[in-house]
Design an enzyme around this catalytic site. Structure first.
Site, PDB file in Angstrom:
ATOM      1  N   ARG A 233       5.285 -13.044   9.525  1.00  0.00           N
ATOM      2  CA  ARG A 233       5.907 -11.759   9.222  1.00  0.00           C
ATOM      3  C   ARG A 233       7.250 -11.669   9.923  1.00  0.00           C
ATOM      4  NH1 ARG A 233       2.299  -7.854   9.374  1.00  0.00           N
ATOM      5  NH2 ARG A 233       3.751  -6.154   9.628  1.00  0.00           N
TER       6      ARG A 233
ATOM      7  N   LYS B 273       4.270   0.759   9.580  1.00  0.00           N
ATOM      8  CA  LYS B 273       4.424   2.015   8.856  1.00  0.00           C
ATOM      9  C   LYS B 273       3.849   3.176   9.656  1.00  0.00           C
ATOM     10  CE  LYS B 273       3.060   0.130   4.905  1.00  0.00           C
ATOM     11  NZ  LYS B 273       2.578  -0.035   3.529  1.00  0.00           N
TER      12      LYS B 273
ATOM     13  N   GLU C 297       0.879  -1.167   0.000  1.00  0.00           N
ATOM     14  CA  GLU C 297       0.000   0.000   0.000  1.00  0.00           C
ATOM     15  C   GLU C 297       0.919   1.220   0.000  1.00  0.00           C
ATOM     16  OE1 GLU C 297      -2.769   0.326   3.273  1.00  0.00           O
ATOM     17  OE2 GLU C 297      -3.529   2.235   2.519  1.00  0.00           O
TER      18      GLU C 297
HETATM   19  P1  ATP Z   1       2.688  -2.336   8.018  1.00  0.00           P
HETATM   20  O1  ATP Z   1       1.810  -3.063   8.989  1.00  0.00           O
HETATM   21  O2  ATP Z   1       4.103  -2.264   8.422  1.00  0.00           O
HETATM   22  O3  ATP Z   1       2.139  -1.025   7.624  1.00  0.00           O
HETATM   23  P2  ATP Z   1       1.522  -3.625   5.828  1.00  0.00           P
HETATM   24  O4  ATP Z   1       1.393  -5.096   5.829  1.00  0.00           O
HETATM   25  O5  ATP Z   1       0.315  -2.830   6.097  1.00  0.00           O
HETATM   26  O6  ATP Z   1       2.729  -3.245   6.750  1.00  0.00           O
HETATM   27  P3  ATP Z   1       1.666  -3.412   3.025  1.00  0.00           P
HETATM   28  O7  ATP Z   1       2.141  -2.277   2.206  1.00  0.00           O
HETATM   29  O8  ATP Z   1       0.233  -3.745   3.005  1.00  0.00           O
HETATM   30  O9  ATP Z   1       2.138  -3.109   4.499  1.00  0.00           O
HETATM   31  O10 ATP Z   1       2.536  -4.704   2.747  1.00  0.00           O
HETATM   32  C1  ATP Z   1       2.952  -5.142   1.485  1.00  0.00           C
HETATM   33  C2  ATP Z   1       3.373  -6.576   1.597  1.00  0.00           C
HETATM   34  O11 ATP Z   1       4.465  -6.706   2.479  1.00  0.00           O
HETATM   35  C3  ATP Z   1       2.254  -7.441   2.128  1.00  0.00           C
HETATM   36  O12 ATP Z   1       2.177  -8.610   1.332  1.00  0.00           O
HETATM   37  C4  ATP Z   1       2.686  -7.750   3.529  1.00  0.00           C
HETATM   38  O13 ATP Z   1       2.229  -9.003   3.932  1.00  0.00           O
HETATM   39  C5  ATP Z   1       4.199  -7.703   3.433  1.00  0.00           C
HETATM   40  N1  ATP Z   1       4.782  -7.349   4.727  1.00  0.00           N
HETATM   41  C6  ATP Z   1       4.533  -6.257   5.458  1.00  0.00           C
HETATM   42  N2  ATP Z   1       5.192  -6.276   6.627  1.00  0.00           N
HETATM   43  C7  ATP Z   1       5.901  -7.439   6.635  1.00  0.00           C
HETATM   44  C8  ATP Z   1       6.774  -8.073   7.568  1.00  0.00           C
HETATM   45  N3  ATP Z   1       7.078  -7.505   8.747  1.00  0.00           N
HETATM   46  N4  ATP Z   1       7.302  -9.260   7.232  1.00  0.00           N
HETATM   47  C9  ATP Z   1       7.008  -9.833   6.063  1.00  0.00           C
HETATM   48  N5  ATP Z   1       6.196  -9.308   5.149  1.00  0.00           N
HETATM   49  C10 ATP Z   1       5.628  -8.127   5.412  1.00  0.00           C
HETATM   50 MG    MG Z   2      -1.434  -3.137   4.743  1.00  0.00          MG
END
Ligand code: ATP
Ligand code: MG
Length: 554
Positions: free
Chosen positions: A256, A266, A32
């Site tokens: 994760r 984020k 995102e």
């Molecule tokens: P955050 O919670 O840090 O904002 P998010 O999952 O909302 O992260 P996205 O931009 O939606 O962020 O994530 C893009 C991809 O990266 C998704 O497929 C997510 O599963 C993966 N991802 C995000 N954080 C991690 C992590 N700590 N370890 C592994 N994969 C991750």
């Molecule tokens: Mg997300």
């Protein structure tokens, strides 16, 4: 595939489907664009792009831009830059927002099939109506609207007739479903906001659960990999695809990445930036990809880390020491050696002719023959590290002491004859030493052996530099763990940044931003983009200390 290789569970799934005649592998990385990528995303990138590469498939980059309020092109651009820097290139670039028209058409189809309805309840009413894990939900009074009325209201929602929160579109599944997410989940909400790509064209936006699986399906993604907390969403992912009868993408979940001493959401990283706890998203203390880049991490070291962490099915916390071990491994092989003194103590070599300068030949990288050699000027006055001299040293101190001898790296042996102090403060201001002219090339005039070797810089040629020394941004192993009433900010390490003025050998004056070095005996350093001509600034990437070698090598 080699038979000795241990497959992770996703590779096992892929190899099974290859064996059953479905060889196609098409993954996607779906960020995102609401912030910069962090090391957790790097893990996901390495996994998705890595699988595609390994199995001759493709990996798409898809921006999951379904929430206009938090998203921005700045983030889109940074995400692309970071993925490329990590060494990957996407097969196709997509935006969930490009599918808004298709998603809308499918929503209309679900309404027609009696599988979706417009709900007028408030957010709070919907929440209460959902029930609890032990108590079934209650049906919305609007649940049984006619298809015609739903079609009309949904079209009016799109046309902007209603304010934010006035109506939503919900899937009609089962208000008593044991999985709460299937109790008539939201598909669309009204948000009157400007979208970074679609502008004001839309005022209804699809929810993640509705948009994600459908986007995967449009792109014919075979393996939709996400993090563990989405496993409860999988039935919903499948439900939409089944009801619409579209390409059956499948979702797989892995643990994760969590790191000690690090926050990885984020939202929290944005807060650190916005409230000025760090200098920006690329502050070298940040766990963002651009932060690591500025700090001096290499793409290779991050990929090596992702490989070592592996793909787990259960949540765990990885020691940040493993990441540091990886960057040391890589930089040890690739970074040229230089000499710099961070905390200088002047040494005058009294038997060395005044005004004389001689070149000392230094090996650029003992791990890499091809890195060659360079000449470093040596003269009568040099700087050594203050900590390399002790007036009353303990037994095992092999560096310089009064009356003792030490070897200058690649140079002469020097003996300390006199310690000069500031009479007022008692602080040591200078050492007066003599050198053994016959001690080049590791020898000495009479064959005596000297244990200690210290680094040095010629005072007359030394280049001043600002050096930024970093410690962990958080003082506690799990910064998200906070006592009642506190926040993660309470765990910030107040001493995470120390700036010193160092003296460097002349070659470092021209260090290009991003160039990486090992400063002999001190650690790995990277020239910061803030450097200007003749005024270098270095970030310490990592110290040389390597308590992790044994653990990581397992
Ligand atoms: P955050 O919670 O840090 O904002 P998010 O999952 O909302 O992260 P996205 O931009 O939606 O962020 O994530 C893009 C991809 O990266 C998704 O497929 C997510 O599963 C993966 N991802 C995000 N954080 C991690 C992590 N700590 N370890 C592994 N994969 C991750
Ligand atoms: Mg997300």
């Amino acid at each position: 595939m080699e038979s000795t290789e241990k497959l992770n569970f996703i590779e096992e799934i892929i190899e099974q489907s290859i064996a059953s005649g479905e060889p196609r592998v098409h993954t996607r990385f779906p960020p995102e664009p609401n912030g910069y990528l962090h090391i957790g995303h790097a893990k996901s990138i390495c996994l998705n792009f890595g699988l595609a590469k390994k199995y001759g498939g493709k990996c798409n980059l898809r921006f999951d831009d379904t929430n206009p309020v938090k998203e921005d092109v700045e983030y889109v651009d940074s995400i692309k830059e970071d993925i490329r820097w990590l060494g990957f290139e996407w097969a196709e670039e997509h935006y969930a927002s490009d599918y808004f028209e298709q998603l809308y058409a499918w929503a209309v189809e679900l309404i027609r099939k009696g599988l979706a309805y417009v709900d007028d309840q408030t957010q709070e009413e919907i929440r209460l109506g959902r029930g609890t894990v032990t108590r079934p939900g209650t049906e919305s009074p609007w649940r049984n609207r006619s298809v015609e009325e739903n079609l009309r209201l949904f079209a009016e929602m799109r046309d902007g007739k209603y304010k934010d929160g006035e109506k939503v579109l919900r899937a009609k599944i089962d208000m008593a479903h044991p999985n709460m997410l299937l109790r008539d989940p939201l598909m669309y909400r009204i948000i009157h906001a400007n979208h970074h790509r679609t502008g004001d064209k839309w005022c209804i936006y699809p929810m993640y659960d509705y948009a994600h699986g459908e986007s995967d399906s449009i792109e014919r993604i075979t393996h939709s990999i996400c993090t563990l907390e989405f496993d409860v969403h999988r039935p919903l992912y499948d439900w939409f695809i089944e009801q619409l009868g579209i390409f059956p993408s499948h979702q797989y979940e892995f643990a994760r990445l969590n790191l000690t001493y690090t926050v990885m959401s984020k939202r929290k990283l944005l807060q650190l930036v916005k409230e000025g706890y760090v200098s920006g998203w690329d502050d070298p203390r940040m766990p963002t990809i651009c932060g690591f880049r500025r700090r001096g991490y290499t793409p290779e070291s991050i990929r090596m880390f992702a490989e070592k962490v592996g793909v787990a099915k259960r949540d765990n916390i990885i020691d940040i020491g493993l990441l540091e071990w990886c960057v040391r491994e890589d930089l040890n092989r690739t970074a040229q050696r230089r000499m710099a003194v961070l905390d200088p103590l002047k040494v005058v070599i009294t038997n060395y002719p005044e005004g004389q300068v001689e070149p000392v030949e230094c090996v650029n990288n003992p791990e890499d023959e091809t890195a060659g050699r360079r000449q470093v000027p040596f003269g009568r006055e040099i700087y050594i590290e203050r900590s390399d001299f002790m007036e009353e040293p303990p037994k095992k101190f092999f560096r310089l002491r009064p009356g003792g001898e030490v070897r200058l790296r690649y140079g002469y042996l020097i003996r300390c004859d006199e310690v000069v102090k500031d009479p007022a403060t008692g602080e040591i201001t200078e050492l007066r030493c003599t050198y053994d002219p016959l001690s080049t090339g590791g020898g000495s005039s009479d064959g005596r052996k000297v244990k200690g070797i210290i680094h040095w810089v010629s005072a007359a040629h030394a280049v001043p530099a600002e050096v930024r020394l970093f410690d962990r941004l958080f003082a506690t192993e799990n910064p998200d763990e906070v006592p009642e009433g506190g926040t993660f900010l309470d765990n910030l390490n107040p001493e995470s940044l120390t700036t010193v003025r160092a003296w460097c050998e002349p070659a470092l004056a021209e260090a290009a931003p991003g160039e990486k070095f090992q400063f002999e005996r001190l650690g790995y350093f990277c020239a910061d983009p803030d450097s200007t001509a003749g005024k270098p600034i270095f970030n310490r990437t990592a110290t040389l200390k390597d308590s992790w070698a044994k653990i990581a090598a397992k």
